[in-house]
Write a protein that holds these residues in place. Structure first.
Motif, PDB file in Angstrom:
ATOM      1  N   ASN A 227       0.826  -1.210   0.000  1.00 19.31           N
ATOM      2  CA  ASN A 227       0.000   0.000   0.000  1.00 19.31           C
ATOM      3  C   ASN A 227       0.862   1.263   0.000  1.00 19.31           C
ATOM      4  N   ARG A 228       1.859   1.291   0.856  1.00 20.13           N
ATOM      5  CA  ARG A 228       2.679   2.494   1.013  1.00 20.13           C
ATOM      6  C   ARG A 228       3.650   2.698  -0.154  1.00 20.13           C
ATOM      7  N   GLN A 229       4.398   1.641  -0.520  1.00 17.71           N
ATOM      8  CA  GLN A 229       5.493   1.800  -1.471  1.00 17.71           C
ATOM      9  C   GLN A 229       5.081   1.669  -2.935  1.00 17.71           C
ATOM     10  N   VAL A 230       4.063   0.891  -3.217  1.00 15.94           N
ATOM     11  CA  VAL A 230       3.684   0.642  -4.608  1.00 15.94           C
ATOM     12  C   VAL A 230       2.404   1.373  -4.974  1.00 15.94           C
ATOM     13  N   LEU A 231       1.389   1.227  -4.161  1.00 23.67           N
ATOM     14  CA  LEU A 231       0.085   1.798  -4.476  1.00 23.67           C
ATOM     15  C   LEU A 231      -0.065   3.247  -4.012  1.00 23.67           C
ATOM     16  N   ARG A 232       0.889   3.703  -3.195  1.00 15.93           N
ATOM     17  CA  ARG A 232       0.900   5.091  -2.696  1.00 15.93           C
ATOM     18  C   ARG A 232      -0.423   5.462  -2.011  1.00 15.93           C
ATOM     19  N   ARG A 233      -0.877   4.529  -1.176  1.00 19.04           N
ATOM     20  CA  ARG A 233      -2.085   4.799  -0.406  1.00 19.04           C
ATOM     21  C   ARG A 233      -1.823   4.420   1.049  1.00 19.04           C
ATOM     22  N   ARG A 234      -2.620   4.953   1.928  1.00 23.32           N
ATOM     23  CA  ARG A 234      -2.412   4.707   3.361  1.00 23.32           C
ATOM     24  C   ARG A 234      -2.903   3.343   3.801  1.00 23.32           C
ATOM     25  N   ARG A 235      -3.952   2.861   3.181  1.00 25.00           N
ATOM     26  CA  ARG A 235      -4.504   1.564   3.560  1.00 25.00           C
ATOM     27  C   ARG A 235      -5.279   0.980   2.396  1.00 25.00           C
ATOM     28  N   GLY A 236      -5.643  -0.251   2.553  1.00 17.68           N
ATOM     29  CA  GLY A 236      -6.413  -0.941   1.536  1.00 17.68           C
ATOM     30  C   GLY A 236      -6.190  -2.438   1.648  1.00 17.68           C
ATOM     31  N   LYS A 237      -7.197  -3.193   1.354  1.00 21.25           N
ATOM     32  CA  LYS A 237      -7.118  -4.646   1.462  1.00 21.25           C
ATOM     33  C   LYS A 237      -6.298  -5.210   0.299  1.00 21.25           C
ATOM     34  N   VAL A 238      -5.383  -6.109   0.612  1.00 21.99           N
ATOM     35  CA  VAL A 238      -4.505  -6.716  -0.383  1.00 21.99           C
ATOM     36  C   VAL A 238      -4.869  -8.181  -0.616  1.00 21.99           C
ATOM     37  N   TRP A 239      -5.165  -8.905   0.438  1.00 19.69           N
ATOM     38  CA  TRP A 239      -5.406 -10.340   0.338  1.00 19.69           C
ATOM     39  C   TRP A 239      -6.890 -10.638   0.187  1.00 19.69           C
ATOM     40  N   ALA A 240      -7.205 -11.610  -0.678  1.00 21.52           N
ATOM     41  CA  ALA A 240      -8.597 -11.980  -0.942  1.00 21.52           C
ATOM     42  C   ALA A 240      -9.261 -12.546   0.311  1.00 21.52           C
ATOM     43  N   ASP A 241      -8.553 -13.363   1.040  1.00 20.84           N
ATOM     44  CA  ASP A 241      -9.051 -13.901   2.305  1.00 20.84           C
ATOM     45  C   ASP A 241      -7.880 -14.510   3.056  1.00 20.84           C
ATOM     46  N   ARG A 242      -8.158 -15.341   4.007  1.00 19.14           N
ATOM     47  CA  ARG A 242      -7.088 -15.959   4.784  1.00 19.14           C
ATOM     48  C   ARG A 242      -6.242 -16.875   3.906  1.00 19.14           C
ATOM     49  N   TYR A 243      -5.104 -17.248   4.436  1.00 20.42           N
ATOM     50  CA  TYR A 243      -4.249 -18.161   3.699  1.00 20.42           C
ATOM     51  C   TYR A 243      -4.820 -19.573   3.758  1.00 20.42           C
ATOM     52  N   TYR A 244      -4.458 -20.366   2.761  1.00 18.38           N
ATOM     53  CA  TYR A 244      -4.815 -21.777   2.735  1.00 18.38           C
ATOM     54  C   TYR A 244      -3.575 -22.549   3.150  1.00 18.38           C
ATOM     55  N   ARG A 245      -3.730 -23.500   4.064  1.00 19.40           N
ATOM     56  CA  ARG A 245      -2.598 -24.274   4.564  1.00 19.40           C
ATOM     57  C   ARG A 245      -2.864 -25.759   4.421  1.00 19.40           C
ATOM     58  N   ARG A 246      -1.867 -26.468   3.939  1.00 15.94           N
ATOM     59  CA  ARG A 246      -1.942 -27.921   3.851  1.00 15.94           C
ATOM     60  C   ARG A 246      -0.722 -28.508   4.545  1.00 15.94           C
ATOM     61  N   ASP A 247      -0.958 -29.261   5.608  1.00  9.45           N
ATOM     62  CA  ASP A 247       0.136 -29.915   6.322  1.00  9.45           C
ATOM     63  C   ASP A 247       0.609 -31.114   5.513  1.00  9.45           C
ATOM     64  N   ILE A 248       1.903 -31.272   5.399  1.00 14.80           N
ATOM     65  CA  ILE A 248       2.501 -32.363   4.632  1.00 14.80           C
ATOM     66  C   ILE A 248       3.183 -33.305   5.621  1.00 14.80           C
ATOM     67  N   GLN A 249       2.822 -34.574   5.550  1.00 14.03           N
ATOM     68  CA  GLN A 249       3.390 -35.535   6.487  1.00 14.03           C
ATOM     69  C   GLN A 249       4.060 -36.728   5.818  1.00 14.03           C
ATOM     70  N   ARG A 250       3.875 -36.873   4.500  1.00 15.13           N
ATOM     71  CA  ARG A 250       4.456 -38.010   3.793  1.00 15.13           C
ATOM     72  C   ARG A 250       5.432 -37.525   2.724  1.00 15.13           C
ATOM     73  N   ALA A 251       6.444 -38.342   2.470  1.00 19.80           N
ATOM     74  CA  ALA A 251       7.481 -37.988   1.502  1.00 19.80           C
ATOM     75  C   ALA A 251       6.905 -37.795   0.100  1.00 19.80           C
ATOM     76  N   GLY A 252       5.984 -38.654  -0.306  1.00 23.46           N
ATOM     77  CA  GLY A 252       5.381 -38.523  -1.632  1.00 23.46           C
ATOM     78  C   GLY A 252       4.611 -37.223  -1.776  1.00 23.46           C
ATOM     79  N   ASP A 253       3.935 -36.810  -0.713  1.00 21.40           N
ATOM     80  CA  ASP A 253       3.210 -35.540  -0.735  1.00 21.40           C
ATOM     81  C   ASP A 253       4.167 -34.353  -0.810  1.00 21.40           C
ATOM     82  N   MET A 254       5.303 -34.438  -0.106  1.00 24.15           N
ATOM     83  CA  MET A 254       6.290 -33.352  -0.161  1.00 24.15           C
ATOM     84  C   MET A 254       6.873 -33.256  -1.565  1.00 24.15           C
ATOM     85  N   HIS A 255       7.154 -34.385  -2.195  1.00 24.23           N
ATOM     86  CA  HIS A 255       7.655 -34.392  -3.568  1.00 24.23           C
ATOM     87  C   HIS A 255       6.651 -33.698  -4.487  1.00 24.23           C
ATOM     88  N   ALA A 256       5.368 -34.033  -4.320  1.00 24.83           N
ATOM     89  CA  ALA A 256       4.316 -33.433  -5.150  1.00 24.83           C
ATOM     90  C   ALA A 256       4.205 -31.933  -4.899  1.00 24.83           C
TER      91      ALA A 256
END
Length: 182
Positions: free
Chosen positions: A75-104
């Protein structure tokens, strides 16, 4: 774990030089003994992160700090505005517990620009807007793009991200993980 954050429509491409540098600097600021972003892929309107963390609370706190920090700086450095929403919503998280899943996940994150058509799917090339150029698990040896040699990448702390994924083979450079779904 694999984390994805999507930007709101109407913002400049995250692959624009100034925005890219801002996101990469924000990634580097987060890493400490309890949390680190080991790999990333910055696309036009979203960011993929491969993360190691001590616990869920640390992830929540650090990702909140990342999202707020990027939004304030953008907002400050690129858009030259004081505030404003940047992210569409919360982050999506997927926990990885298997080697094949980490490879993917590694294949998916490093091939994301090909998946979205930014780089041709069959090109023997790495996405310069990702940490792929610092990854040494590809099926062919590629030179590091100019200007990227000096940027350090944290070493994986977990066996899963450090070596276990190798049981599934090296990550192919050519070939995308599949077409983008519309």
């Amino acid at each position: 774990m694999h984390i994805t954050l999507r930007a709101r429509p109407g913002l400049p491409s995250f692959r624009a030089q100034l925005v890219h540098e801002l996101v990469v600097a924000s990634i580097a600021r987060l890493n400490d003994e309890a949390f680190q972003i080991v790999h990333h892929s910055i696309q036009t309107n979203h960011v993929h992160l491969v993360v190691e963390a001590r616990d869920r609370e640390t992830v929540t706190r650090k990702m909140s700090g990342f999202a707020i920090g990027v939004a304030k700086r953008l907002n400050r450095q690129v858009l030259r505005r004081r505030r404003g929403k940047v992210w569409a919503d919360r982050y999506y998280r997927r926990d990885i517990q298997r080697a094949g899943d980490m490879h993917a996940v590694l294949r998916y994150v490093f091939g994301n620009a090909k998946r979205h058509g930014i780089i041709p799917a069959d090109a023997i090339a790495l996405d310069p807007y990702s940490s792929a150029w610092r990854f040494r698990g590809f099926d062919v040896e590629l030179p590091i793009p100019a200007g990227r040699e000096h940027v350090p990448r944290p070493a994986p702390r977990t066996r899963l991200l450090g070596e276990d994924w190798l049981a599934w083979g090296l990550v192919p450079v050519a070939g995308a993980p599949g077409p983008a779904r519309c």
